[in-house]
Design a protein around this motif. Sequence first.
Motif, PDB file in Angstrom:
ATOM      1  N   GLY A  82      46.455  51.469  64.099  1.00 23.84           N
ATOM      2  CA  GLY A  82      45.573  51.894  62.911  1.00 23.84           C
ATOM      3  C   GLY A  82      44.583  52.869  63.205  1.00 23.84           C
ATOM      4  N   LEU A  83      44.916  53.908  64.439  1.00 24.52           N
ATOM      5  CA  LEU A  83      43.940  54.850  64.728  1.00 24.52           C
ATOM      6  C   LEU A  83      44.212  56.116  63.841  1.00 24.52           C
ATOM      7  CD1 LEU A  83      44.195  54.621  68.581  1.00 24.52           C
ATOM      8  CD2 LEU A  83      42.322  53.702  67.197  1.00 24.52           C
ATOM      9  N   VAL A  84      45.080  56.334  62.942  1.00 28.83           N
ATOM     10  CA  VAL A  84      45.247  57.557  62.108  1.00 28.83           C
ATOM     11  C   VAL A  84      43.960  57.707  61.710  1.00 28.83           C
ATOM     12  CG1 VAL A  84      46.359  58.471  60.279  1.00 28.83           C
ATOM     13  CG2 VAL A  84      47.521  57.066  62.019  1.00 28.83           C
ATOM     14  N   GLY A  85      43.227  56.745  60.788  1.00 33.06           N
ATOM     15  CA  GLY A  85      41.975  57.090  60.096  1.00 33.06           C
ATOM     16  C   GLY A  85      40.975  57.720  61.271  1.00 33.06           C
ATOM     17  N   LYS A  86      40.824  57.126  62.202  1.00 32.42           N
ATOM     18  CA  LYS A  86      39.758  57.827  63.218  1.00 32.42           C
ATOM     19  C   LYS A  86      40.127  59.091  63.925  1.00 32.42           C
ATOM     20  CE  LYS A  86      38.189  53.206  64.810  1.00 32.42           C
ATOM     21  NZ  LYS A  86      38.024  52.158  65.924  1.00 32.42           N
ATOM     22  N   LEU A  87      41.333  59.531  64.018  1.00 32.75           N
ATOM     23  CA  LEU A  87      41.831  60.708  64.551  1.00 32.75           C
ATOM     24  C   LEU A  87      41.585  61.742  63.283  1.00 32.75           C
ATOM     25  CD1 LEU A  87      43.412  62.278  66.801  1.00 32.75           C
ATOM     26  CD2 LEU A  87      45.594  61.866  65.491  1.00 32.75           C
ATOM     27  N   LEU A  88      41.779  61.580  61.944  1.00 31.25           N
ATOM     28  CA  LEU A  88      41.553  62.290  61.106  1.00 31.25           C
ATOM     29  C   LEU A  88      40.145  62.718  61.003  1.00 31.25           C
ATOM     30  CD1 LEU A  88      44.179  61.435  58.374  1.00 31.25           C
ATOM     31  CD2 LEU A  88      44.179  63.416  59.959  1.00 31.25           C
ATOM     32  N   LYS A  89      39.446  62.114  61.584  1.00 28.82           N
ATOM     33  CA  LYS A  89      37.812  62.420  61.208  1.00 28.82           C
ATOM     34  C   LYS A  89      37.233  63.670  62.217  1.00 28.82           C
ATOM     35  CE  LYS A  89      36.271  57.622  60.572  1.00 28.82           C
ATOM     36  NZ  LYS A  89      35.321  56.604  60.864  1.00 28.82           N
ATOM     37  N   ILE A  90      38.434  63.898  63.077  1.00 27.03           N
ATOM     38  CA  ILE A  90      38.029  65.218  63.749  1.00 27.03           C
ATOM     39  C   ILE A  90      39.148  66.236  63.414  1.00 27.03           C
ATOM     40  CG2 ILE A  90      36.784  64.029  65.754  1.00 27.03           C
ATOM     41  CD1 ILE A  90      39.613  64.517  67.274  1.00 27.03           C
ATOM     42  N   ILE A  91      40.114  65.848  62.604  1.00 27.27           N
ATOM     43  CA  ILE A  91      41.369  66.931  62.270  1.00 27.27           C
ATOM     44  C   ILE A  91      40.729  67.355  60.938  1.00 27.27           C
ATOM     45  CG2 ILE A  91      43.188  67.272  61.710  1.00 27.27           C
ATOM     46  CD1 ILE A  91      44.098  65.399  63.637  1.00 27.27           C
ATOM     47  N   THR A  92      39.902  68.497  60.932  1.00 29.69           N
ATOM     48  CA  THR A  92      39.488  69.035  59.665  1.00 29.69           C
ATOM     49  C   THR A  92      40.247  70.185  58.939  1.00 29.69           C
ATOM     50  OG1 THR A  92      38.429  70.701  60.833  1.00 29.69           O
ATOM     51  CG2 THR A  92      36.903  68.415  60.567  1.00 29.69           C
ATOM     52  N   PRO A  93      40.039  70.597  57.812  1.00 29.83           N
ATOM     53  CA  PRO A  93      40.997  71.574  57.493  1.00 29.83           C
ATOM     54  C   PRO A  93      40.831  72.957  58.159  1.00 29.83           C
ATOM     55  CG  PRO A  93      39.427  70.798  55.584  1.00 29.83           C
ATOM     56  CD  PRO A  93      38.896  70.115  56.714  1.00 29.83           C
ATOM     57  N   LEU A  94      39.840  73.130  58.878  1.00 36.25           N
ATOM     58  CA  LEU A  94      39.991  74.252  59.860  1.00 36.25           C
ATOM     59  C   LEU A  94      40.817  74.033  61.186  1.00 36.25           C
ATOM     60  CD1 LEU A  94      36.215  75.941  59.530  1.00 36.25           C
ATOM     61  CD2 LEU A  94      38.551  76.752  58.670  1.00 36.25           C
ATOM     62  N   THR A  95      41.093  72.799  61.242  1.00 37.31           N
ATOM     63  CA  THR A  95      41.993  72.580  62.191  1.00 37.31           C
ATOM     64  C   THR A  95      43.552  72.589  61.855  1.00 37.31           C
ATOM     65  OG1 THR A  95      40.395  70.770  63.006  1.00 37.31           O
ATOM     66  CG2 THR A  95      42.552  70.562  63.961  1.00 37.31           C
ATOM     67  N   ILE A  96      43.559  71.934  60.569  1.00 31.97           N
ATOM     68  CA  ILE A  96      44.987  72.013  60.066  1.00 31.97           C
ATOM     69  C   ILE A  96      45.485  73.662  59.702  1.00 31.97           C
ATOM     70  CG2 ILE A  96      46.255  71.569  57.924  1.00 31.97           C
ATOM     71  CD1 ILE A  96      44.448  69.195  57.724  1.00 31.97           C
ATOM     72  N   VAL A  97      44.521  74.306  59.352  1.00 34.15           N
ATOM     73  CA  VAL A  97      45.137  75.774  59.067  1.00 34.15           C
ATOM     74  C   VAL A  97      45.772  76.508  60.197  1.00 34.15           C
ATOM     75  CG1 VAL A  97      44.345  78.093  58.178  1.00 34.15           C
ATOM     76  CG2 VAL A  97      43.462  76.114  57.013  1.00 34.15           C
ATOM     77  N   PRO A  98      44.976  76.542  61.387  1.00 31.07           N
ATOM     78  CA  PRO A  98      46.054  77.268  62.535  1.00 31.07           C
ATOM     79  C   PRO A  98      46.876  76.476  62.930  1.00 31.07           C
ATOM     80  CG  PRO A  98      43.571  76.339  63.266  1.00 31.07           C
ATOM     81  CD  PRO A  98      43.876  76.291  61.584  1.00 31.07           C
ATOM     82  N   THR A  99      47.021  75.181  63.053  1.00 34.26           N
ATOM     83  CA  THR A  99      48.206  74.308  63.323  1.00 34.26           C
ATOM     84  C   THR A  99      49.355  74.461  62.613  1.00 34.26           C
ATOM     85  OG1 THR A  99      46.493  72.760  64.165  1.00 34.26           O
ATOM     86  CG2 THR A  99      48.950  71.915  64.042  1.00 34.26           C
ATOM     87  N   VAL A 100      49.335  74.338  61.356  1.00 33.49           N
ATOM     88  CA  VAL A 100      50.382  74.662  60.555  1.00 33.49           C
ATOM     89  C   VAL A 100      50.810  76.024  60.382  1.00 33.49           C
ATOM     90  CG1 VAL A 100      51.374  73.847  58.213  1.00 33.49           C
ATOM     91  CG2 VAL A 100      49.780  72.367  59.317  1.00 33.49           C
ATOM     92  N   SER A 101      49.810  76.878  59.952  1.00 28.70           N
ATOM     93  CA  SER A 101      50.385  78.361  59.740  1.00 28.70           C
ATOM     94  C   SER A 101      51.151  78.859  60.788  1.00 28.70           C
ATOM     95  CB  SER A 101      49.041  78.923  59.252  1.00 28.70           C
ATOM     96  OG  SER A 101      48.039  79.137  60.125  1.00 28.70           O
ATOM     97  N   LEU A 102      50.420  78.419  62.057  1.00 25.76           N
ATOM     98  CA  LEU A 102      51.102  79.276  63.489  1.00 25.76           C
ATOM     99  C   LEU A 102      52.523  78.873  63.530  1.00 25.76           C
ATOM    100  CD1 LEU A 102      48.100  79.194  65.533  1.00 25.76           C
ATOM    101  CD2 LEU A 102      49.437  81.339  64.994  1.00 25.76           C
ATOM    102  N   VAL A 103      52.938  77.696  63.036  1.00 23.99           N
ATOM    103  CA  VAL A 103      54.403  77.229  63.002  1.00 23.99           C
ATOM    104  C   VAL A 103      55.161  78.274  62.380  1.00 23.99           C
ATOM    105  CG1 VAL A 103      56.163  75.548  62.249  1.00 23.99           C
ATOM    106  CG2 VAL A 103      53.946  74.739  63.009  1.00 23.99           C
ATOM    107  N   GLY A 104      54.907  78.884  61.242  1.00 24.42           N
ATOM    108  CA  GLY A 104      55.756  80.028  60.526  1.00 24.42           C
ATOM    109  C   GLY A 104      55.585  81.194  61.440  1.00 24.42           C
ATOM    110  N   LEU A 105      54.279  81.702  61.694  1.00 20.46           N
ATOM    111  CA  LEU A 105      53.893  82.878  62.197  1.00 20.46           C
ATOM    112  C   LEU A 105      54.604  83.318  63.622  1.00 20.46           C
ATOM    113  CD1 LEU A 105      49.962  83.281  61.159  1.00 20.46           C
ATOM    114  CD2 LEU A 105      51.983  84.373  60.183  1.00 20.46           C
ATOM    115  N   THR A 106      54.508  82.073  64.360  1.00 16.23           N
ATOM    116  CA  THR A 106      55.051  82.381  65.764  1.00 16.23           C
ATOM    117  C   THR A 106      56.575  82.384  65.676  1.00 16.23           C
ATOM    118  OG1 THR A 106      53.388  80.668  66.451  1.00 16.23           O
ATOM    119  CG2 THR A 106      55.448  81.002  68.087  1.00 16.23           C
ATOM    120  N   LEU A 107      57.405  82.168  64.750  1.00 13.76           N
ATOM    121  CA  LEU A 107      58.761  82.322  64.616  1.00 13.76           C
ATOM    122  C   LEU A 107      59.176  83.659  63.891  1.00 13.76           C
ATOM    123  CD1 LEU A 107      59.660  78.638  63.706  1.00 13.76           C
ATOM    124  CD2 LEU A 107      59.783  79.846  66.072  1.00 13.76           C
TER     125      LEU A 107
END
Length: 558
Positions: free
Chosen positions: A163-188
């Motif tokens: 059940g630690l997912v909820g606590k983890l998402l408190k620090i995973i903000t939109p400005l964390t998600i944007v580079p994480t996901v977008s760089l998957v496509g850009l790197t390849l």
Amino acid sequence: MSVVDVNAMQVEKETQKHGSNINYGIDDTPPWYLCLFMALQHYLTMIGAIVSIPFILTPALCMEDKDPARGIIISTMIFVTGLVTYIQVTWGCRLPIVQGGTISFLVPTLAILNLPQWKCPSEDIIGAMDSAEKTELWQTRMRELSGAIVVSAIFQVFIGYTGLVGKLLKIITPLTIVPTVSLVGLTLFSHASETASKHWGIAIGTIFLMTFFSQVITNIQVPIIKYRKRFGIKIGWFPLFKLFPVLLTITIMWTLCFVLTAFNVFPESHPARTDVRIKVLEDAAWFRVPYPGQFGTPTVTLAGVLGMLAGVLACTVESISYYPTVSQMCNAPPPPLHAINRGIGTEGLGTILAGFWGSGNGTNTFGENVGAIGVTKVGSRRVIQWAALIMILQGVINKLGAVFIMIPDPVVGGIFCVMFGMIAAFGLSTLQYVDLRSARNLYILGLSIFFPLVLCLWLKDHPDFIQTGNETLDSTLTVLLSTSILVGGSLGCILDNLIPGTAEERGLLAWSKEMVIENTNEDIVISSTFDFPYGMQTLRRWKWTRHIPFLPTYKMKL
């Protein structure tokens, strides 16, 4: 007002908000013959994404184009996809989602295989090897990947089932998600360029057809003949271009390449020829059941595990963002905390199975199939269960897996250009929640996307730069700093949580409305939609089950 009345009002409110034009809801069971056709539709939707992964993975493993083992890897991926999907839909989050191989794991995979000890020998050296040596060459690398995938996925299992997912998402903000996901496509992008450049005419034609089918004529329906016992033969309309743009594009361009091959327009051994890998199909067995450890016992290194952890984190964030979306599409209640916990834990368990089976990849929620639910208005979990059984069957018939290896490289390159671009765009779409007029946000966004590309590209060309005197530490740091999604996501997370900014400016207010993962009232009883199919009466009799975060009887203490 009773608890049942409160729950009914909540479900009705969600239904009114998201529309009630669903054809089959999440708990509905369509007739078996409709289930079969709708399951085939989901299978065809995911197959394009599945088969694209080995086109990047197998060359990095030092496997030859004509090696029949490429078909085995595809069959293994499809088999594991079916197995994990069935577990997730039946006992996991219980949403009608497909779990399978993901591009997110390719980024750390390529970083690991770029280490000096895993780089492929020259073509002359490989050409001088016998069959057994060539097999051991790529299987050694597959075992390294398998060990890294299995151990790193334990983290996902842990944060899900505890059940630690909820606590983890408190620090995973939109400005964390944007580079994480977008760089998957850009790197390849370099892999898309390398594959498409084998024949730019075929690749651009593929991009054109994909764009034409999926964007220009997507709302045009084609006539089909329908027969009903009461009404006889009638002409119906089918949204062909909306449902199968990828399949149509591949079929047309593959056929074109076949015609050009038949008339010898392409020279011998040209990558655009359809017979260049015919030996793969001829040598593939008709039936072969994938099994754990089929390529040997997985090996574990610290560098591999920490690098692959970046793929696990990216998949976790991406899957959680799909859960409320799928519930809305199915007119179901918002997924309760225990379903989200169980879903992430089960996804981690699926990634562990994928590692043991030797698929060379992990598992994640397929966005393509989420889109298919929105288009078809069919959100029945029974349909996805049927689709999972089809995938398991197809994974056993090895000839079918080998067929997809025959797709010409330029066609795959064109698909890559579209697919990787869409992944990058999906990551950037999260910017809708933040204030883009803020200089603070633009600074974080620019640095967290641009710097990882600079650093990772440089380290790729200088893999021996880090010299601490400890080989294990050198490899670990090289993999971590070469994994763009880890560098970008970490940089975005640190900067967004350290640099002062208001909750509205950072997008936290809008994002919290989208990601409802906490119970607002522990007295509200969530619909039985997310209950286990069996054993609920027993669980409700045991009071201790209320404290287990992944059980349907869980009651979170606020």
